[in-house]
Structure formats: C-alpha cells, structure tokens
Design a protein around this motif. Structure first.
Motif, PDB file in Angstrom:
ATOM      1  N   LEU A  33       0.833  -1.201   0.000  1.00 12.49           N
ATOM      2  CA  LEU A  33       0.000   0.000   0.000  1.00 12.49           C
ATOM      3  C   LEU A  33       0.873   1.258   0.000  1.00 12.49           C
ATOM      4  O   LEU A  33       0.642   2.189  -0.781  1.00 12.49           O
ATOM      5  N   LEU A  34       1.881   1.290   0.866  1.00 12.40           N
ATOM      6  CA  LEU A  34       2.774   2.448   0.936  1.00 12.40           C
ATOM      7  C   LEU A  34       3.461   2.689  -0.409  1.00 12.40           C
ATOM      8  O   LEU A  34       3.546   3.824  -0.884  1.00 12.40           O
ATOM      9  N   GLU A  35       3.947   1.625  -1.035  1.00 14.53           N
ATOM     10  CA  GLU A  35       4.592   1.761  -2.345  1.00 14.53           C
ATOM     11  C   GLU A  35       3.615   2.302  -3.385  1.00 14.53           C
ATOM     12  O   GLU A  35       3.970   3.140  -4.218  1.00 14.53           O
ATOM     13  N   SER A  39       3.868   5.841  -5.477  1.00 13.07           N
ATOM     14  CA  SER A  39       3.875   5.908  -6.948  1.00 13.07           C
ATOM     15  C   SER A  39       2.663   6.687  -7.475  1.00 13.07           C
ATOM     16  O   SER A  39       2.777   7.423  -8.454  1.00 13.07           O
ATOM     17  N   THR A  40       1.524   6.586  -6.809  1.00 10.64           N
ATOM     18  CA  THR A  40       0.315   7.301  -7.253  1.00 10.64           C
ATOM     19  C   THR A  40       0.488   8.807  -7.136  1.00 10.64           C
ATOM     20  O   THR A  40       0.082   9.561  -8.020  1.00 10.64           O
ATOM     21  N   PHE A  41       1.117   9.257  -6.056  1.00 11.73           N
ATOM     22  CA  PHE A  41       1.217  10.695  -5.816  1.00 11.73           C
ATOM     23  C   PHE A  41       2.520  11.318  -6.305  1.00 11.73           C
ATOM     24  O   PHE A  41       2.615  12.536  -6.406  1.00 11.73           O
ATOM     25  N   LEU A 131      -8.749   0.039   5.946  1.00 13.73           N
ATOM     26  CA  LEU A 131      -8.778  -0.343   4.547  1.00 13.73           C
ATOM     27  C   LEU A 131      -8.961  -1.853   4.415  1.00 13.73           C
ATOM     28  O   LEU A 131      -8.172  -2.626   4.952  1.00 13.73           O
ATOM     29  N   ALA A 132     -10.030  -2.236   3.730  1.00  9.09           N
ATOM     30  CA  ALA A 132     -10.284  -3.647   3.436  1.00  9.09           C
ATOM     31  C   ALA A 132      -9.482  -3.976   2.181  1.00  9.09           C
ATOM     32  O   ALA A 132      -9.947  -3.761   1.053  1.00  9.09           O
ATOM     33  N   ASN A 133      -8.267  -4.462   2.367  1.00  6.99           N
ATOM     34  CA  ASN A 133      -7.331  -4.681   1.267  1.00  6.99           C
ATOM     35  C   ASN A 133      -7.591  -6.016   0.557  1.00  6.99           C
ATOM     36  O   ASN A 133      -8.251  -6.892   1.084  1.00  6.99           O
ATOM     37  N   LYS A 134      -7.015  -6.112  -0.634  1.00  6.33           N
ATOM     38  CA  LYS A 134      -7.056  -7.308  -1.486  1.00  6.33           C
ATOM     39  C   LYS A 134      -8.456  -7.540  -2.045  1.00  6.33           C
ATOM     40  O   LYS A 134      -8.895  -8.680  -2.214  1.00  6.33           O
ATOM     41  N   GLN A 135      -9.162  -6.452  -2.338  1.00  3.46           N
ATOM     42  CA  GLN A 135     -10.499  -6.552  -2.918  1.00  3.46           C
ATOM     43  C   GLN A 135     -10.472  -7.102  -4.338  1.00  3.46           C
ATOM     44  O   GLN A 135     -11.510  -7.475  -4.874  1.00  3.46           O
ATOM     45  N   ASP A 136      -9.281  -7.170  -4.941  1.00  2.00           N
ATOM     46  CA  ASP A 136      -9.145  -7.732  -6.286  1.00  2.00           C
ATOM     47  C   ASP A 136      -9.147  -9.262  -6.268  1.00  2.00           C
ATOM     48  O   ASP A 136      -9.220  -9.898  -7.315  1.00  2.00           O
ATOM     49  N   VAL A 137      -9.074  -9.856  -5.065  1.00  2.69           N
ATOM     50  CA  VAL A 137      -9.014 -11.323  -4.947  1.00  2.69           C
ATOM     51  C   VAL A 137     -10.422 -11.872  -4.735  1.00  2.69           C
ATOM     52  O   VAL A 137     -11.181 -11.386  -3.901  1.00  2.69           O
ATOM     53  N   SER A 138     -10.755 -12.883  -5.489  1.00  2.46           N
ATOM     54  CA  SER A 138     -12.081 -13.483  -5.376  1.00  2.46           C
ATOM     55  C   SER A 138     -12.249 -14.109  -3.989  1.00  2.46           C
ATOM     56  O   SER A 138     -11.336 -14.725  -3.449  1.00  2.46           O
ATOM     57  N   GLY A 139     -13.418 -13.909  -3.393  1.00  2.00           N
ATOM     58  CA  GLY A 139     -13.697 -14.446  -2.061  1.00  2.00           C
ATOM     59  C   GLY A 139     -13.302 -13.523  -0.919  1.00  2.00           C
ATOM     60  O   GLY A 139     -13.482 -13.863   0.253  1.00  2.00           O
ATOM     61  N   GLY A 172      -3.856  -0.777  -7.006  1.00  2.00           N
ATOM     62  CA  GLY A 172      -3.998   0.667  -6.807  1.00  2.00           C
ATOM     63  C   GLY A 172      -5.434   1.142  -6.704  1.00  2.00           C
ATOM     64  O   GLY A 172      -5.688   2.329  -6.501  1.00  2.00           O
ATOM     65  N   ASP A 173      -6.395   0.218  -6.832  1.00  2.00           N
ATOM     66  CA  ASP A 173      -7.809   0.608  -6.750  1.00  2.00           C
ATOM     67  C   ASP A 173      -8.123   1.146  -5.354  1.00  2.00           C
ATOM     68  O   ASP A 173      -7.829   0.493  -4.351  1.00  2.00           O
TER      69      ASP A 173
END
Length: 199
Positions: A33-35, A39-41, A131-139, A172-173
C-alpha cells in the motif's frame, strides 16, 4: 527590513506536515500500500510487488498533496512488534489500519489488535481509516462484512472520524480515495493535532 522579508519568506515556503501510521497484521499489504501511495502521488514507479519484503521495524514514505506533506510510517505487523506501535501514537495525526480481507481465519486476531489500538488513550481524537485490502481477490470479505465485524469497536470511537474503504494495494484501486479521505480529515483535525511545519 531584512527580518521582515526573511520572516515572510519563511512563512510562504513553510509546508504543513502530518504523520500517518500504517498498522495491521503481517501480510495485510501495508508495505505494498505504501509503495502504491508513493507511486500514485509522485508519478514514480514504486518497488515491484515481488521485491517487497515483510517490514521489520519501519518503512517511511512521503507524498505531497496540494501544499501539504503527508509522512507515512509503515510499522511491522508481526505480533512481537506490536509493542513498538505505541511509541508512535503520540506523534501521529491519523491511523491507517490495513485488513487482509482474504484472511478470514485471522479476522478475530485483527479485531483484538484493532481494539487494543483504539482503546489506547494516546490516539483519542485521531482520525482512523480502515482499509479492506485485497479486494481484487475473489472471495475477499466485502466492506459491508468488515464493517459488521468492526462496528462494535467503532462505537467506542464516539465522535472520532473513522471510515472503512475498499482497496487493492496491488492494483492501486481505491488508494487515491483513501489518501483524499485522510487529507480532508487531517485538515479538519488541526485544532486537536496541529501539523508540524518544515521548510
């Protein structure tokens, strides 16, 4: 006259700085997340995910949002490092708590850890973003499911600014939304926790 000009110059060039601690269990995705925030900003690519190692101690990242500098302290999530977290509470302006939404087996441990952070008197009045991370992973647990688990603790926060947002630190979402939410809360909370000024 010189003193007046140097005083004005110093005031114009000073930058507000805020310190945000990133907490959560190990493997929640805090360093990723920090990385991604960096990179985003900054527009500069961060470390690739395969090169990111578990944090032992502290990682630091700095980004500028408008005329404000946000300093992120990513603290190691291993259980033996949790006692170190308290040393940063008095200096932080906000808390980013990262939850691995794919790890339902450890959700009770996350709950206990989060509660111990929130019930510490030193963080009273500090905005908290989960932050509910890893939302890109199914389940992965949804934001709604995570809110259901953590709502009883949130009630203890009283009037404190807190929110749960979905992110994928890997893709990055939601990262920009998370930092934007933090930035606004830091600005609103200046009376309670004033920024540090640096040139």
């Amino acid at each position: 006259m010189y003193t007046l000009f140097t005083g004005l110059y110093k005031q114009w060039t000073q930058k507000e700085e805020f310190y945000v601690i990133i907490l959560g269990l190990d493997n929640a995705g805090k360093t990723t997340l920090l990385e991604k925030i960096k990179s985003t900003f900054s527009g500069i690519a961060g470390l690739p995910p395969e090169k990111i190692a578990p944090t032992v101690g502290l990682n630091v990242g700095k980004v500028d949002v408008q005329s404000t500098r946000l300093n992120f302290w990513d603290l190691g999530g291993q259980k033996e490092l949790h006692s170190i977290w308290e040393k940063y509470y008095s200096e932080c302006h906000a808390i980013l708590f990262v939850v691995d939404a794919t790890d339902s087996e450890r959700i009770e441990e996350v709950k206990v850890t989060f509660e111990s952070v929130m019930t510490n008197d030193t963080v009273e009045g500090v905005p908290v973003l989960m932050l509910a991370n890893k939302q890109d992973v199914s389940g992965a647990l949804s934001v709604h499911e995570i809110k259901e688990i953590f709502n009883p603790i949130a009630l203890q926060l009283g009037a404190r600014d807190s929110k749960v947002l979905p992110v994928s630190a890997l893709k990055g979402d939601g990262v920009r939304d998370a930092v934007d939410w933090l930035y606004l809360r830091l600005q609103r909370n200046k009376v309670n926790r004033p920024p540090v000024f640096q040139r």
